[in-house]
Write a protein that holds these residues in place. Structure first.
Motif, PDB file in Angstrom:
ATOM      1  N   LYS A   1     -30.223 -64.536   9.976  1.00 36.61           N
ATOM      2  CA  LYS A   1     -31.494 -63.943   9.562  1.00 36.61           C
ATOM      3  C   LYS A   1     -31.716 -62.604  10.264  1.00 36.61           C
ATOM      4  O   LYS A   1     -32.179 -61.627   9.647  1.00 36.61           O
ATOM      5  N   SER A   2     -31.381 -62.555  11.529  1.00 35.57           N
ATOM      6  CA  SER A   2     -31.533 -61.295  12.270  1.00 35.57           C
ATOM      7  C   SER A   2     -30.645 -60.208  11.690  1.00 35.57           C
ATOM      8  O   SER A   2     -31.065 -59.045  11.543  1.00 35.57           O
ATOM      9  N   GLN A   3     -29.405 -60.578  11.350  1.00 33.18           N
ATOM     10  CA  GLN A   3     -28.491 -59.600  10.748  1.00 33.18           C
ATOM     11  C   GLN A   3     -29.019 -59.099   9.406  1.00 33.18           C
ATOM     12  O   GLN A   3     -28.749 -57.959   9.006  1.00 33.18           O
ATOM     13  N   ALA A   4     -29.752 -59.979   8.714  1.00 29.17           N
ATOM     14  CA  ALA A   4     -30.278 -59.614   7.394  1.00 29.17           C
ATOM     15  C   ALA A   4     -31.639 -58.924   7.480  1.00 29.17           C
ATOM     16  O   ALA A   4     -32.269 -58.679   6.446  1.00 29.17           O
ATOM     17  N   GLY A   5     -32.101 -58.621   8.685  1.00 30.11           N
ATOM     18  CA  GLY A   5     -33.375 -57.940   8.833  1.00 30.11           C
ATOM     19  C   GLY A   5     -34.559 -58.871   8.909  1.00 30.11           C
ATOM     20  O   GLY A   5     -35.705 -58.447   8.690  1.00 30.11           O
ATOM     21  N   GLY A   6     -34.309 -60.146   9.186  1.00 33.77           N
ATOM     22  CA  GLY A   6     -35.407 -61.087   9.368  1.00 33.77           C
ATOM     23  C   GLY A   6     -35.501 -62.170   8.323  1.00 33.77           C
ATOM     24  O   GLY A   6     -36.158 -63.201   8.539  1.00 33.77           O
ATOM     25  N   GLN A   7     -34.888 -61.981   7.155  1.00 34.26           N
ATOM     26  CA  GLN A   7     -34.966 -62.979   6.099  1.00 34.26           C
ATOM     27  C   GLN A   7     -33.692 -62.944   5.249  1.00 34.26           C
ATOM     28  O   GLN A   7     -33.253 -61.871   4.824  1.00 34.26           O
ATOM     29  N   LEU A   8     -33.092 -64.119   5.041  1.00 33.69           N
ATOM     30  CA  LEU A   8     -31.926 -64.227   4.169  1.00 33.69           C
ATOM     31  C   LEU A   8     -32.357 -64.314   2.716  1.00 33.69           C
ATOM     32  O   LEU A   8     -33.414 -64.881   2.389  1.00 33.69           O
ATOM     33  N   ARG A   9     -31.534 -63.776   1.835  1.00 31.39           N
ATOM     34  CA  ARG A   9     -31.754 -63.927   0.401  1.00 31.39           C
ATOM     35  C   ARG A   9     -31.194 -65.258  -0.102  1.00 31.39           C
ATOM     36  O   ARG A   9     -31.573 -65.730  -1.175  1.00 31.39           O
ATOM     37  N   GLY A  10     -30.272 -65.847   0.673  1.00 29.27           N
ATOM     38  CA  GLY A  10     -29.708 -67.130   0.299  1.00 29.27           C
ATOM     39  C   GLY A  10     -28.658 -67.561   1.308  1.00 29.27           C
ATOM     40  O   GLY A  10     -28.172 -66.749   2.105  1.00 29.27           O
ATOM     41  N   LEU A  11     -28.303 -68.853   1.273  1.00 28.54           N
ATOM     42  CA  LEU A  11     -27.357 -69.413   2.244  1.00 28.54           C
ATOM     43  C   LEU A  11     -26.411 -70.389   1.565  1.00 28.54           C
ATOM     44  O   LEU A  11     -26.849 -71.269   0.811  1.00 28.54           O
ATOM     45  N   VAL A  12     -25.105 -70.245   1.819  1.00 30.87           N
ATOM     46  CA  VAL A  12     -24.090 -71.220   1.428  1.00 30.87           C
ATOM     47  C   VAL A  12     -23.795 -72.106   2.631  1.00 30.87           C
ATOM     48  O   VAL A  12     -23.467 -71.605   3.713  1.00 30.87           O
ATOM     49  N   ILE A  13     -23.918 -73.419   2.459  1.00 33.27           N
ATOM     50  CA  ILE A  13     -23.536 -74.394   3.487  1.00 33.27           C
ATOM     51  C   ILE A  13     -22.261 -75.070   3.014  1.00 33.27           C
ATOM     52  O   ILE A  13     -22.251 -75.750   1.984  1.00 33.27           O
ATOM     53  N   ASP A  14     -21.181 -74.884   3.745  1.00 26.86           N
ATOM     54  CA  ASP A  14     -19.858 -75.367   3.350  1.00 26.86           C
ATOM     55  C   ASP A  14     -19.532 -76.642   4.120  1.00 26.86           C
ATOM     56  O   ASP A  14     -19.327 -76.624   5.331  1.00 26.86           O
ATOM     57  N   VAL A  15     -19.498 -77.770   3.418  1.00 27.29           N
ATOM     58  CA  VAL A  15     -19.118 -79.048   4.045  1.00 27.29           C
ATOM     59  C   VAL A  15     -17.869 -79.623   3.374  1.00 27.29           C
ATOM     60  O   VAL A  15     -17.648 -80.836   3.378  1.00 27.29           O
ATOM     61  N   ARG A  16     -17.016 -78.776   2.830  1.00 31.46           N
ATOM     62  CA  ARG A  16     -15.743 -79.254   2.286  1.00 31.46           C
ATOM     63  C   ARG A  16     -14.913 -79.906   3.401  1.00 31.46           C
ATOM     64  O   ARG A  16     -14.868 -79.401   4.533  1.00 31.46           O
TER      65      ARG A  16
END
Length: 443
Positions: free
Chosen positions: A238-253
């Motif tokens: 979130k910090s890298q994105a300026g405080g808010q993410l536009r979306g997140l992929v969670i990979d549990v393969r």
């Protein structure tokens, strides 16, 4: 041997890790009764069912026959050990007797540090070991082991049917080598793989930015610190994105599972409310329900969960919880389908019994035992020549598995193992579609 305590350690993985301990009083020993009709051992005050005396006599008769007539002398301790293991052998693939060393190995796994090759295994009735998943960045993963591989020999010795801990044959001092003979789907001849053991310190969470505003978190296993690591790395994204993410992929393969509490905590980080998972068994102590508390760490940003045939148990809990609460889209291949909970019962001699005691249910009330989770967007695996892979890898393919409520046929509807980055690209594309839909003005 007596049970030292009835300790419900909720284990949700293809090979099962210990989790929460709650002490209960030690049960009193059962006493024999000479009742008329069907003679039984009386239940103790904890409600343990009575055992027919006729069955005890039958066991003693066989025991005495072996002691007196077997071609070679057999020690009492060895006979009793075999008998105890035999009690669990035909129940299901996840119920097993653990001697003291094996029980200590489970504790090491929960802490994320042990010496070995770094692979999660399931022992099959013929003694061979099926790979559930290699752990990220371990000797097994670097050597190219894959989910679905079957280890048939170790150091030139064919594996025989016994009931020792699945991972024990591959454990050993760091720096030593182990040679495995592996059968792999699609190959006519076995593979010979030599791996040098290491001290395995599992990093269960990794993250990076896929594109500006779109984050990626890889969860390789669910351990004691996984949920806190997940929160820390999401905040960093979130910090890298300026405080808010536009979306997140969670990979549990190829995530074989682990601690239920870690999966529940990660789901809670992304949910404002709603049920996360429920467990139900024969005993009241096996029944539990976990619900989310207010607070979504992503502030409602879209989530995609990437799964495959190696996503098992706690990984399936997370995917099911987010999907059933309309918080995430699930992308990939049908998951493994391990919908059962194991309880570790420590014995007074240091050994333990790992016993299947409950099934778990997603928020919609559905058991995924021997079925798995069917993704919203199905991705297909291909071999090196671009041909489709024939899937055969699932809980339903394990001999003696618990029957599912609406079970998929093993080998027919099983999922596929999805290796490689192209599946991450597909998950990102789905995430962007979800983000675009969320950003579109309502009319």
């Amino acid at each position: 041997m007596r049970l030292r305590c009835l300790t419900p350690l909720l284990l949700l993985s293809a090979w099962s890790l210990p989790s929460i301990a709650q002490e209960r009083p030690e049960p009193a020993p059962a006493e024999l009764s000479e009742a008329t009709g069907d003679e039984r051992v009386d239940p103790d005050e904890t409600g343990t069912p009575a055992v027919p005396l006729d069955e005890i006599r039958r066991y003693v008769a066989v025991y005495n026959a072996v002691k007196q007539a077997y071609v070679e002398p057999v020690e009492d301790a060895d006979l009793m050990q075999s008998a105890i293991r035999g009690l669990l052998l035909d129940l299901d693939p996840h119920s097993v007797y653990l001697d003291k060393a094996d029980a200590e190995d489970f504790d090491d796994n929960a802490r994320g540090a042990y010496e070995g090759v770094g692979v999660e295994l399931q022992r099959l009735p013929d003694g061979t070991l099926q790979v559930i998943a290699p752990i990220d960045d371990t000797p097994a993963a670097r050597a190219g082991l894959r989910a679905g591989d079957r280890i048939v020999a170790i150091d030139g010795e064919a594996l025989q049917a016994d009931e020792s801990d699945s991972s024990a044959p591959l454990r050993g001092a760091a720096g030593t080598q182990v040679r495995m003979t592996i059968e792999r789907e699609g190959r006519d001849t076995p593979l010979e793989v030599t791996i040098t053991r290491e001290t395995i310190r599992i990093t269960s969470v990794r993250s990076r930015m896929l594109e500006p505003g779109y984050g990626y978190v890889r969860v390789a296993a669910f351990q004691a610190d996984t949920a806190s690591d997940f929160a820390t790395q999401v905040d960093a994204l979130k910090s890298q994105a300026g405080g808010q993410l536009r979306g997140l992929v969670i990979d549990v393969r190829s995530n074989p599972g682990g601690l239920l509490t870690s999966a529940v905590q990660i789901a809670d980080e992304l949910l404002e409310d709603g049920e996360i998972v429920a467990t139900r068994g024969r005993l009241a102590i096996s029944d539990a329900s976990f619900s989310a508390t207010a607070g979504d760490r992503l502030g409602g940003a879209p989530v995609v969960v990437l799964v495959d045939a190696g996503s098992a148990s706690a990984a399936e809990v997370l995917a099911g919880a987010l999907r059933d609460n309309d918080r995430a889209r699930v992308v990939g291949s049908r998951t493994f389908g391990k919908g059962s909970v194991q309880t570790v019962l420590p014995l007074d001699n240091g050994d333990s019994v790992k016993l299947t005691t409950a099934r778990y249910y997603t928020p919609s009330g559905r058991s995924i035992q021997a079925q798995g989770i069917v993704p919203d967007v199905v991705l297909k695996a291909e071999n090196g020549e671009g041909a489709p892979v024939r899937p055969t890898f699932s809980e339903a393919s394990l001999p003696g598995h618990l029957q599912g409520d609406d079970e998929a046929l093993a080998g027919k509807n099983a999922g596929e193992v999805l290796d490689g980055t192209r599946y991450i690209d597909a998950a990102l594309a789905e995430l962007k579609r979800a983000a675009a839909t969320a950003a579109a003005p309502s009319r």
